[in-house]
Design an enzyme around this catalytic site. Structure first.
Site, short mmCIF file in Angstrom:
data_model
loop_
_atom_site.label_atom_id
_atom_site.label_comp_id
_atom_site.label_asym_id
_atom_site.label_seq_id
_atom_site.Cartn_x
_atom_site.Cartn_y
_atom_site.Cartn_z
N ARG A 69 6.99 2.87 37.86
CA ARG A 69 7.14 4.25 38.34
C ARG A 69 8.11 4.33 39.50
O ARG A 69 8.84 5.30 39.66
CB ARG A 69 5.77 4.83 38.75
CG ARG A 69 4.88 5.08 37.53
CD ARG A 69 3.66 5.90 37.90
NE ARG A 69 2.78 5.17 38.77
CZ ARG A 69 2.10 5.71 39.79
NH1 ARG A 69 2.20 6.99 40.07
NH2 ARG A 69 1.31 4.98 40.54
N ARG A 95 3.46 14.14 37.27
CA ARG A 95 3.39 12.70 37.41
C ARG A 95 3.04 12.37 38.85
O ARG A 95 3.66 12.92 39.77
CB ARG A 95 4.72 12.07 37.03
CG ARG A 95 4.58 10.61 36.69
CD ARG A 95 5.74 10.02 35.99
NE ARG A 95 5.30 8.83 35.27
CZ ARG A 95 6.00 7.70 35.16
NH1 ARG A 95 7.18 7.63 35.70
NH2 ARG A 95 5.53 6.67 34.51
N HIS A 113 0.04 24.25 43.83
CA HIS A 113 -1.16 23.86 43.10
C HIS A 113 -2.01 25.11 42.84
O HIS A 113 -2.18 25.93 43.74
CB HIS A 113 -1.96 22.84 43.91
CG HIS A 113 -3.17 22.35 43.19
ND1 HIS A 113 -3.08 21.45 42.14
CD2 HIS A 113 -4.47 22.66 43.31
CE1 HIS A 113 -4.30 21.24 41.67
NE2 HIS A 113 -5.16 21.95 42.36
N VAL A 148 -3.00 12.98 46.37
CA VAL A 148 -2.68 14.02 45.37
C VAL A 148 -3.22 15.38 45.83
O VAL A 148 -4.41 15.50 46.14
CB VAL A 148 -3.30 13.65 44.00
CG1 VAL A 148 -3.10 14.78 43.00
CG2 VAL A 148 -2.70 12.37 43.49
#
Ligand code: GRF
Length: 193
Positions: A69, A95, A113, A148
């Site tokens: 990644r 991702r 979000h 996250v």
């Protein structure tokens, strides 16, 4: 006019938030311009929308990089730097980032979000809000940090959850707010740079 801040929008799919940012930047008074729309998925519908709007649309396919990644992110980072990008807006970029990209763009990378963070980070936000019997939902624009959907909140918008709401109805109601919130919050953010 003074130089506008160069923004890249990172997407993975339909890109309706990206479109809202592109539309906002069409106003000459907008303090940012979208210089690049980049997707980790070549099939992302948003790439077509961006190209139609005259914005450079670039796929940096994650597949050739396999599980590496960070190597994928180094390719993304190089594309951003090559275009003089100053601020990165994640908009449905699906991702999880490695510390490499997070640190490379610390204080200069925003995300949207579809929940009132810190409530409901991660996936299935609307389903979880409905199942919990919430009476209110919304969306959040925040700076991207290592965790996250964490990071300092820059702006939020609220909508009611109505009796009989389905996930689809709620997500449509929130999405309408996302489009306004992201453009307004990004504009305010770049003005403060
Ligand atoms: C939006 O709900 C955004 O908040 C979330 O993913 C969705 C992307 O939608 N991160 P779109 O691609 O911007 O239409």
């Amino acid at each position: 006019m003074t130089q506008r801040t160069k923004v890249a929008v990172l997407i993975s799919g339909r890109g309706s938030n990206m479109e809202a940012l592109v539309r906002a930047a069409q106003d000459p008074a907008c303090p940012f311009e979208v210089v690049l729309v980049l997707s980790n998925k070549p099939e992302a519908g948003g790439l077509v929308t961006a190209a139609e709007a005259g914005i450079e649309a670039l796929a940096v396919d994650q597949r050739p990089f396999g599980k590496d990644r960070e190597a994928h992110e180094r390719a993304i980072d190089a594309a951003l730097r090559a275009r003089g990008v100053e601020v990165v807006a994640l908009a449905g970029y699906m991702r999880i980032l490695t510390p490499f990209l997070v640190e490379a763009w610390a204080g200069r990378m925003l995300n949207i979000h579809p929940s009132l963070l810190p409530k409901y980070p991660g996936l299935d936000t609307h389903g979880r809000a409905l199942a919990a019997g919430e009476v209110e939902a919304g969306c959040t624009v925040h700076l991207v940090t290592a965790g996250v959907d964490e990071g300092p909140v820059l702006g939020q918008a609220r909508v009611p959850i109505l009796p009989g709401d389905t996930e689809h109805m709620l997500s449509d109601r929130v999405l309408e707010q996302e489009h306004q919130l992201y453009a307004a919050t990004l504009a305010e953010f770049v003005r403060g740079l």
